[in-house]
Enzyme design. Structure first.
Site, PDB file in Angstrom:
ATOM      1  N   PRO A   9       7.904  -2.058  -8.255  1.00  0.00           N
ATOM      2  CG  PRO A   9       6.538  -3.764  -9.460  1.00  0.00           C
ATOM      3  CD  PRO A   9       6.959  -3.301  -8.129  1.00  0.00           C
ATOM      4  CG  ASN A  10       7.614  -0.901 -13.993  1.00  0.00           C
ATOM      5  OD1 ASN A  10       8.527  -0.980 -14.511  1.00  0.00           O
ATOM      6  ND2 ASN A  10       6.600  -1.870 -13.761  1.00  0.00           N
ATOM      7  NE  ARG A  17       4.689   3.262 -14.508  1.00  0.00           N
ATOM      8  CZ  ARG A  17       4.356   2.600 -13.541  1.00  0.00           C
ATOM      9  NH1 ARG A  17       4.828   2.864 -12.260  1.00  0.00           N
ATOM     10  NH2 ARG A  17       3.465   1.758 -13.630  1.00  0.00           N
ATOM     11  CE1 TYR A  22       0.793   5.876 -11.639  1.00  0.00           C
ATOM     12  CE2 TYR A  22       1.832   5.264 -13.735  1.00  0.00           C
ATOM     13  CZ  TYR A  22       0.864   4.761 -12.669  1.00  0.00           C
ATOM     14  OH  TYR A  22       0.536   3.475 -12.778  1.00  0.00           O
ATOM     15  CG  ASN A  86       3.387   3.205  -5.053  1.00  0.00           C
ATOM     16  OD1 ASN A  86       2.563   2.161  -5.522  1.00  0.00           O
ATOM     17  ND2 ASN A  86       3.337   4.308  -5.753  1.00  0.00           N
ATOM     18  CB  ALA A  89       1.986  -3.873 -11.349  1.00  0.00           C
ATOM     19  CG  HIS A  92      -3.335  -4.301  -8.742  1.00  0.00           C
ATOM     20  ND1 HIS A  92      -4.077  -3.052  -8.350  1.00  0.00           N
ATOM     21  CD2 HIS A  92      -2.248  -3.286  -9.270  1.00  0.00           C
ATOM     22  CE1 HIS A  92      -3.677  -1.564  -8.357  1.00  0.00           C
ATOM     23  NE2 HIS A  92      -2.667  -1.890  -9.159  1.00  0.00           N
ATOM     24  CG  ASP A  99       1.090 -14.310   2.696  1.00  0.00           C
ATOM     25  OD1 ASP A  99       0.088 -14.066   3.193  1.00  0.00           O
ATOM     26  OD2 ASP A  99       1.167 -15.661   2.185  1.00  0.00           O
ATOM     27  CD  GLU A 110      -2.716  -0.506  -0.994  1.00  0.00           C
ATOM     28  OE1 GLU A 110      -2.925  -1.353  -0.111  1.00  0.00           O
ATOM     29  OE2 GLU A 110      -3.037  -0.457  -2.067  1.00  0.00           O
ATOM     30  CG  LEU A 113       2.644   8.419  -7.072  1.00  0.00           C
ATOM     31  CD1 LEU A 113       3.546   7.693  -8.088  1.00  0.00           C
ATOM     32  CD2 LEU A 113       3.184   9.749  -6.740  1.00  0.00           C
ATOM     33  CB  SER A 114      -3.107   6.987 -10.044  1.00  0.00           C
ATOM     34  OG  SER A 114      -2.717   5.593  -9.762  1.00  0.00           O
ATOM     35  NE  ARG A 119      -4.468   3.936 -13.293  1.00  0.00           N
ATOM     36  CZ  ARG A 119      -3.237   3.880 -13.499  1.00  0.00           C
ATOM     37  NH1 ARG A 119      -2.487   3.953 -12.260  1.00  0.00           N
ATOM     38  NH2 ARG A 119      -2.718   3.341 -14.504  1.00  0.00           N
ATOM     39  NE  ARG A 123      -3.510   0.273 -13.983  1.00  0.00           N
ATOM     40  CZ  ARG A 123      -2.169  -0.269 -14.418  1.00  0.00           C
ATOM     41  NH1 ARG A 123      -1.593  -0.511 -13.154  1.00  0.00           N
ATOM     42  NH2 ARG A 123      -1.608  -0.308 -15.467  1.00  0.00           N
TER      43      ARG A 123
HETATM   44  C1  DQA Z   1       0.501   2.799  -8.846  1.00  0.00           C
HETATM   45  C2  DQA Z   1      -0.705   2.058  -9.301  1.00  0.00           C
HETATM   46  C3  DQA Z   1      -0.575   0.527  -9.756  1.00  0.00           C
HETATM   47  O1  DQA Z   1      -1.625   0.303 -10.414  1.00  0.00           O
HETATM   48  C4  DQA Z   1       0.660   0.721 -10.853  1.00  0.00           C
HETATM   49  O2  DQA Z   1       1.047  -0.619 -11.203  1.00  0.00           O
HETATM   50  C5  DQA Z   1       1.892   1.675 -10.393  1.00  0.00           C
HETATM   51  C6  DQA Z   1       1.745   2.795  -9.729  1.00  0.00           C
HETATM   52  C7  DQA Z   1       0.371   4.213  -8.168  1.00  0.00           C
HETATM   53  O3  DQA Z   1       1.362   4.719  -7.542  1.00  0.00           O
HETATM   54  O4  DQA Z   1      -0.618   4.928  -8.558  1.00  0.00           O
HETATM   55  O5  DQA Z   1       2.935   1.194 -10.946  1.00  0.00           O
HETATM   56  O6  DQA Z   1       0.894   2.151  -7.493  1.00  0.00           O
END
Ligand code: DQA
Length: 160
Positions: A9-10, A17, A22, A86, A89, A92, A99, A110, A113-114, A119, A123
């Site tokens: 998501p996002n 963003r 990021y 990736n 959120a 977490h 599963d 996994e 980016l960050s 953080r 997170r």
């Molecule tokens: C993320 C880190 C996550 O905590 C966050 O919710 C994201 C981006 C990253 O790529 O750093 O959406 O997965």
């Protein structure tokens, strides 16, 4: 060899963003770079981004060789050898996602980016990582390319 590159998501908002966290590279640019590395490695990469958890779970099931639910995109209907994920959120929080991955035995790396471990406290924990082949975080968009190179090398070494 087929590798699925799955973003949660996002991550469709990358580029605009929170660029201080990021970067300014868009998801389309990341996917283009990963596609180039995939072709250099001689593997097929397929891509998807999901804002709905159930849609990602359905795609993982199909990538793991289970019958595809209606609505699963064509590129996910054939089995993949591994995934880069990736999960944003959901990383977490989502035992359902872990599963799904373990339920169809889809090897995955996994990617973040960050550096999630530097953080906010909420997170600094991944519910996915215990099932992952590896983790790349904190290296920005390049992390996807490194993860692809790493998982392909690992799968090829296991097959040799
Ligand atoms: C993320 C880190 C996550 O905590 C966050 O919710 C994201 C981006 C990253 O790529 O750093 O959406 O997965």
């Amino acid at each position: 060899m087929r590798i699925a590159v799955l973003n949660g998501p996002n991550l469709n908002l990358l580029g605009t963003r929170e660029p201080e966290l990021y970067g300014t590279t868009t998801l389309a640019e990341i996917e283009a770079r990963v596609a180039t590395v995939a072709s250099e490695l001689g593997v097929t990469a397929v891509f998807g981004q999901f804002n709905h958890e159930g849609d990602l779970i359905d795609a993982i099931h199909a990538l793991g060789g289970r019958p595809a639910a209606p609505g699963v995109a064509p590129q996910f209907r054939d089995r993949a050898d591994a995934a880069l994920i990736n999960a944003g959120a959901w990383t977490h929080t989502s035992l359902a996602l872990r599963d799904a991955l373990t339920g169809v035995s889809l090897p995955f790396v996994e990617v973040h980016l960050s550096n999630i471990y530097t953080r906010e406290p909420e997170r600094r924990h991944s519910v996915l990582v215990s099932a992952a082949r590896g983790l790349v975080c904190g290296l920005g968009a390049t992390g996807y390319e490194l993860a692809l190179t790493g998982i392909v090398a690992q799968l090829r070494a296991k097959r040799a």
